[in-house]
Write a protein that holds these residues in place. Structure first.
Motif, short mmCIF file in Angstrom:
data_model
loop_
_atom_site.label_atom_id
_atom_site.label_comp_id
_atom_site.label_asym_id
_atom_site.label_seq_id
_atom_site.Cartn_x
_atom_site.Cartn_y
_atom_site.Cartn_z
N GLY A 44 -18.84 -18.14 -56.00
CA GLY A 44 -19.28 -16.94 -55.08
C GLY A 44 -20.59 -16.87 -55.07
N ARG A 45 -21.52 -16.78 -56.24
CA ARG A 45 -22.76 -16.56 -55.92
C ARG A 45 -23.42 -17.84 -55.49
NH1 ARG A 45 -21.38 -14.48 -61.41
NH2 ARG A 45 -22.51 -16.18 -62.37
N VAL A 46 -23.07 -19.07 -55.90
CA VAL A 46 -23.58 -20.33 -55.36
C VAL A 46 -23.51 -20.21 -53.73
CG1 VAL A 46 -23.25 -22.92 -55.05
CG2 VAL A 46 -23.47 -21.56 -57.43
N ALA A 47 -22.44 -19.88 -53.36
CA ALA A 47 -22.19 -19.77 -51.89
C ALA A 47 -23.06 -18.87 -51.25
CB ALA A 47 -20.69 -19.29 -51.44
N ALA A 48 -23.30 -17.80 -51.91
CA ALA A 48 -24.13 -16.85 -51.03
C ALA A 48 -25.63 -17.39 -51.20
CB ALA A 48 -24.24 -15.54 -52.08
N ILE A 49 -26.12 -17.81 -52.07
CA ILE A 49 -27.30 -18.71 -52.21
C ILE A 49 -27.35 -19.77 -51.34
CG2 ILE A 49 -28.82 -19.96 -53.66
CD1 ILE A 49 -27.84 -18.53 -56.09
N ALA A 50 -26.31 -20.47 -51.10
CA ALA A 50 -26.56 -21.64 -50.15
C ALA A 50 -26.56 -21.19 -48.93
CB ALA A 50 -25.12 -22.52 -50.61
N GLU A 51 -25.84 -20.18 -48.49
CA GLU A 51 -25.88 -19.42 -47.12
C GLU A 51 -27.18 -19.09 -46.69
OE1 GLU A 51 -23.55 -18.95 -44.40
OE2 GLU A 51 -22.85 -20.80 -45.33
N GLU A 52 -27.99 -18.32 -47.73
CA GLU A 52 -29.21 -17.67 -47.52
C GLU A 52 -30.21 -18.85 -47.57
OE1 GLU A 52 -32.55 -15.93 -50.61
OE2 GLU A 52 -30.48 -15.07 -50.95
N MET A 53 -30.08 -19.84 -48.10
CA MET A 53 -31.10 -20.88 -47.89
C MET A 53 -30.68 -21.98 -46.86
SD MET A 53 -31.62 -21.84 -51.94
CE MET A 53 -33.25 -22.79 -51.60
N ASN A 54 -29.54 -21.88 -46.28
CA ASN A 54 -29.00 -22.73 -45.30
C ASN A 54 -29.05 -24.22 -45.83
OD1 ASN A 54 -27.53 -23.50 -42.96
ND2 ASN A 54 -29.84 -23.85 -41.85
N HIS A 55 -28.65 -24.34 -46.97
CA HIS A 55 -28.60 -25.75 -47.78
C HIS A 55 -27.16 -25.61 -48.82
CE1 HIS A 55 -30.04 -29.42 -48.99
NE2 HIS A 55 -30.40 -29.10 -50.12
N HIS A 56 -26.46 -26.31 -48.46
CA HIS A 56 -24.86 -26.20 -49.12
C HIS A 56 -24.78 -27.37 -50.07
CE1 HIS A 56 -25.22 -23.86 -45.36
NE2 HIS A 56 -24.40 -22.82 -46.00
N PRO A 57 -24.38 -27.14 -51.24
CA PRO A 57 -23.82 -28.28 -52.11
C PRO A 57 -22.39 -28.72 -51.99
CG PRO A 57 -23.56 -25.93 -53.38
CD PRO A 57 -24.20 -25.80 -51.93
#
Length: 101
Positions: A44-57
């Motif tokens: 969930g924390r990774v998803a929030a960071i990915a959305e913020e950065m608009n770069h998804h793992p």
């Protein structure tokens, strides 16, 4: 963002504990947790960071282990954005889970 030369990518990845280059286009990091629910909370924390950065793992969840894979599609390989993302995910891993610290 431009694709990093392989030697520059290797140098950057060397400073990221738990991460390795898989080939010229991909890097991978792994995280282990005491419980399944802690692993899921991390995702969930990774998803929030990915959305913020608009770069998804790419995210793999194997019980208490989370594997993240990164590349920058439009650059055709690894970029500084992948390195920044990995740094943020490592910071999120070290930080106490919300409600636990």
């Amino acid at each position: 963002m431009e694709k990093m030369p392989v030697d520059a990518a290797d140098e950057a990845i060397a400073s990221l504990p738990g991460w390795s280059r898989q080939d010229e286009k991909w890097m991978q990091g792994g995280y282990r947790f005491p419980t399944f629910m802690e692993a899921i909370a991390f995702v969930g924390r990774v998803a929030a960071i990915a959305e913020e950065m608009n770069h998804h793992p790419f995210i793999g969840i194997d019980y208490k282990k989370v594997t993240l894979r990164l590349t920058t599609w439009h650059a055709g390989g690894l970029t500084e954005l992948d390195m920044q993302s990995a740094r943020r995910y490592n910071e999120a891993f070290k930080a106490p889970a919300p409600g636990n610290g």
